[in-house]
Design a protein around this motif. Sequence first.
Motif, PDB file in Angstrom:
ATOM      1  N   PRO A 142      67.510  66.674  75.820  1.00  0.00           N
ATOM      2  CA  PRO A 142      67.669  68.295  75.605  1.00  0.00           C
ATOM      3  C   PRO A 142      68.602  68.820  76.656  1.00  0.00           C
ATOM      4  O   PRO A 142      68.433  68.617  77.859  1.00  0.00           O
ATOM      5  N   VAL A 143      69.596  69.600  76.203  1.00  0.00           N
ATOM      6  CA  VAL A 143      70.442  70.338  76.998  1.00  0.00           C
ATOM      7  C   VAL A 143      69.694  71.477  77.930  1.00  0.00           C
ATOM      8  O   VAL A 143      69.832  71.436  79.166  1.00  0.00           O
ATOM      9  N   LEU A 144      68.814  72.088  77.209  1.00  0.00           N
ATOM     10  CA  LEU A 144      68.146  73.087  77.830  1.00  0.00           C
ATOM     11  C   LEU A 144      66.750  73.292  77.239  1.00  0.00           C
ATOM     12  O   LEU A 144      66.318  72.606  76.334  1.00  0.00           O
ATOM     13  N   GLU A 145      65.893  73.985  77.825  1.00  0.00           N
ATOM     14  CA  GLU A 145      64.472  74.318  77.499  1.00  0.00           C
ATOM     15  C   GLU A 145      64.564  75.836  76.656  1.00  0.00           C
ATOM     16  O   GLU A 145      65.385  76.489  76.958  1.00  0.00           O
ATOM     17  N   ILE A 146      63.455  75.744  75.912  1.00  0.00           N
ATOM     18  CA  ILE A 146      63.384  76.976  75.334  1.00  0.00           C
ATOM     19  C   ILE A 146      61.828  77.318  74.988  1.00  0.00           C
ATOM     20  O   ILE A 146      61.138  76.262  74.895  1.00  0.00           O
ATOM     21  N   THR A 147      61.449  78.499  75.567  1.00  0.00           N
ATOM     22  CA  THR A 147      59.947  78.637  75.689  1.00  0.00           C
ATOM     23  C   THR A 147      59.420  78.775  74.128  1.00  0.00           C
ATOM     24  O   THR A 147      60.137  78.898  73.234  1.00  0.00           O
ATOM     25  N   GLU A 148      58.134  78.577  74.131  1.00  0.00           N
ATOM     26  CA  GLU A 148      57.590  78.670  72.544  1.00  0.00           C
ATOM     27  C   GLU A 148      57.807  79.924  72.196  1.00  0.00           C
ATOM     28  O   GLU A 148      57.968  80.245  70.892  1.00  0.00           O
ATOM     29  N   GLY A 149      57.539  81.211  72.788  1.00  0.00           N
ATOM     30  CA  GLY A 149      57.744  82.447  72.455  1.00  0.00           C
ATOM     31  C   GLY A 149      58.990  82.638  71.949  1.00  0.00           C
ATOM     32  O   GLY A 149      59.255  83.367  70.903  1.00  0.00           O
ATOM     33  N   ALA A 150      60.151  82.329  72.505  1.00  0.00           N
ATOM     34  CA  ALA A 150      61.475  82.438  72.169  1.00  0.00           C
ATOM     35  C   ALA A 150      61.765  81.677  70.854  1.00  0.00           C
ATOM     36  O   ALA A 150      62.630  82.138  70.067  1.00  0.00           O
ATOM     37  N   SER A 151      61.301  80.564  70.753  1.00  0.00           N
ATOM     38  CA  SER A 151      61.448  79.650  69.687  1.00  0.00           C
ATOM     39  C   SER A 151      60.847  80.427  68.366  1.00  0.00           C
ATOM     40  O   SER A 151      61.528  80.480  67.478  1.00  0.00           O
ATOM     41  N   LEU A 152      59.775  80.889  68.640  1.00  0.00           N
ATOM     42  CA  LEU A 152      58.804  81.569  67.486  1.00  0.00           C
ATOM     43  C   LEU A 152      59.590  82.930  67.097  1.00  0.00           C
ATOM     44  O   LEU A 152      59.623  83.158  65.855  1.00  0.00           O
ATOM     45  N   ARG A 153      60.041  83.368  67.991  1.00  0.00           N
ATOM     46  CA  ARG A 153      60.792  84.794  67.852  1.00  0.00           C
ATOM     47  C   ARG A 153      61.942  84.429  66.873  1.00  0.00           C
ATOM     48  O   ARG A 153      62.378  85.107  65.871  1.00  0.00           O
ATOM     49  N   LEU A 154      62.865  83.439  67.202  1.00  0.00           N
ATOM     50  CA  LEU A 154      63.982  83.290  66.649  1.00  0.00           C
ATOM     51  C   LEU A 154      63.746  82.489  65.072  1.00  0.00           C
ATOM     52  O   LEU A 154      64.448  82.734  64.168  1.00  0.00           O
ATOM     53  N   GLN A 155      62.520  81.920  64.947  1.00  0.00           N
ATOM     54  CA  GLN A 155      62.239  81.330  63.962  1.00  0.00           C
ATOM     55  C   GLN A 155      61.995  82.437  62.885  1.00  0.00           C
ATOM     56  O   GLN A 155      62.111  82.439  61.562  1.00  0.00           O
ATOM     57  N   SER A 156      61.121  83.495  63.395  1.00  0.00           N
ATOM     58  CA  SER A 156      60.877  84.783  62.716  1.00  0.00           C
ATOM     59  C   SER A 156      62.008  85.387  62.170  1.00  0.00           C
ATOM     60  O   SER A 156      62.170  86.093  61.201  1.00  0.00           O
ATOM     61  N   MET A 157      63.044  85.601  63.060  1.00  0.00           N
ATOM     62  CA  MET A 157      64.410  86.219  62.899  1.00  0.00           C
ATOM     63  C   MET A 157      65.142  85.470  61.530  1.00  0.00           C
ATOM     64  O   MET A 157      65.648  86.144  60.613  1.00  0.00           O
ATOM     65  N   MET A 158      65.174  84.275  62.012  1.00  0.00           N
ATOM     66  CA  MET A 158      65.724  83.389  60.555  1.00  0.00           C
ATOM     67  C   MET A 158      64.926  83.641  59.382  1.00  0.00           C
ATOM     68  O   MET A 158      65.709  83.897  58.068  1.00  0.00           O
ATOM     69  N   LYS A 159      63.725  83.806  59.225  1.00  0.00           N
ATOM     70  CA  LYS A 159      62.848  83.863  58.196  1.00  0.00           C
ATOM     71  C   LYS A 159      63.059  85.056  57.636  1.00  0.00           C
ATOM     72  O   LYS A 159      63.193  85.500  56.279  1.00  0.00           O
ATOM     73  N   GLU A 160      63.532  86.261  58.269  1.00  0.00           N
ATOM     74  CA  GLU A 160      63.417  87.770  57.957  1.00  0.00           C
ATOM     75  C   GLU A 160      64.867  87.667  57.247  1.00  0.00           C
ATOM     76  O   GLU A 160      65.067  88.807  56.375  1.00  0.00           O
ATOM     77  N   ARG A 161      65.842  87.121  57.657  1.00  0.00           N
ATOM     78  CA  ARG A 161      67.298  86.877  57.168  1.00  0.00           C
ATOM     79  C   ARG A 161      67.552  85.846  56.020  1.00  0.00           C
ATOM     80  O   ARG A 161      68.596  85.854  55.817  1.00  0.00           O
ATOM     81  N   ASN A 162      66.298  85.257  55.750  1.00  0.00           N
ATOM     82  CA  ASN A 162      66.404  84.230  54.739  1.00  0.00           C
ATOM     83  C   ASN A 162      67.590  83.136  54.903  1.00  0.00           C
ATOM     84  O   ASN A 162      68.142  82.622  54.132  1.00  0.00           O
ATOM     85  N   LEU A 163      67.418  82.651  56.222  1.00  0.00           N
ATOM     86  CA  LEU A 163      68.488  81.647  56.569  1.00  0.00           C
ATOM     87  C   LEU A 163      67.518  80.134  56.730  1.00  0.00           C
ATOM     88  O   LEU A 163      67.275  79.595  57.682  1.00  0.00           O
ATOM     89  N   GLU A 164      67.357  79.780  55.625  1.00  0.00           N
ATOM     90  CA  GLU A 164      66.617  78.522  55.180  1.00  0.00           C
ATOM     91  C   GLU A 164      67.763  77.467  55.658  1.00  0.00           C
ATOM     92  O   GLU A 164      68.956  77.536  55.332  1.00  0.00           O
ATOM     93  N   GLY A 165      67.260  76.324  56.576  1.00  0.00           N
ATOM     94  CA  GLY A 165      68.241  75.104  56.919  1.00  0.00           C
ATOM     95  C   GLY A 165      69.078  75.474  57.981  1.00  0.00           C
ATOM     96  O   GLY A 165      69.665  74.772  58.418  1.00  0.00           O
ATOM     97  N   TYR A 166      68.809  76.753  58.905  1.00  0.00           N
ATOM     98  CA  TYR A 166      69.727  77.118  60.021  1.00  0.00           C
ATOM     99  C   TYR A 166      68.925  76.849  61.197  1.00  0.00           C
ATOM    100  O   TYR A 166      67.511  76.538  61.350  1.00  0.00           O
ATOM    101  N   GLY A 167      69.643  76.602  62.392  1.00  0.00           N
ATOM    102  CA  GLY A 167      69.263  76.476  63.787  1.00  0.00           C
ATOM    103  C   GLY A 167      69.852  77.360  64.499  1.00  0.00           C
ATOM    104  O   GLY A 167      70.690  78.219  64.278  1.00  0.00           O
ATOM    105  N   LEU A 168      69.521  77.096  65.846  1.00  0.00           N
ATOM    106  CA  LEU A 168      70.021  78.029  66.848  1.00  0.00           C
ATOM    107  C   LEU A 168      71.141  77.281  67.526  1.00  0.00           C
ATOM    108  O   LEU A 168      71.039  76.090  68.064  1.00  0.00           O
ATOM    109  N   ARG A 169      72.428  77.820  67.623  1.00  0.00           N
ATOM    110  CA  ARG A 169      73.442  77.283  68.329  1.00  0.00           C
ATOM    111  C   ARG A 169      73.713  78.145  69.509  1.00  0.00           C
ATOM    112  O   ARG A 169      73.706  79.386  69.484  1.00  0.00           O
TER     113      ARG A 169
END
Length: 149
Positions: free
Chosen positions: A18-45
């Motif tokens: 992996p190029v970088l690390e992401i904390t569990e809290g950051a990962s969970l927050r980003l997943q929550s944001m994607m769920k709120e926006r109905n971004l099924e199948g997306y990831g973080l660039r």
Amino acid sequence: MATIEQDVVQHHENEFPPVLEITEGASLRLQSMMKERNLEGYGLRVFVSGGGCSGLQYGMTFDNEERFGDTVWNAHGLRIMVDPISARYLMGATISYQQENMLAGAFKIDNPNAVSSCGCGHSFRTRDQQGADDEYDGYSGGGGCCSGH
């Protein structure tokens, strides 16, 4: 393109760490944001682009398309993609999420490759840039730099 599981370390000949690390809290927050926006199948660039007060600036966006040369891996259930040029500047960085209160929080990138950054932490300068930029004056911080962004 390489796909890597950050949670389970497996090393194969054609995989990259992996190029970088992401904390569990950051990962969970980003997943929550994607769920709120109905971004099924997306990831973080995560990427780096020119600009900002210090020469380079961080960027993050939700993306559903892996591009040629991307390093792709999963961290705490979140798919992360980094292009090869940005990977050079982000290697070893950590993304965290800091919840200041019930209404406000912010993502933070700690980058060991940054020799200086602006007061807001959104832009940075690397050692390579420092040597190549004749106009660099050694300024490594300060307030108010984000007012123009």
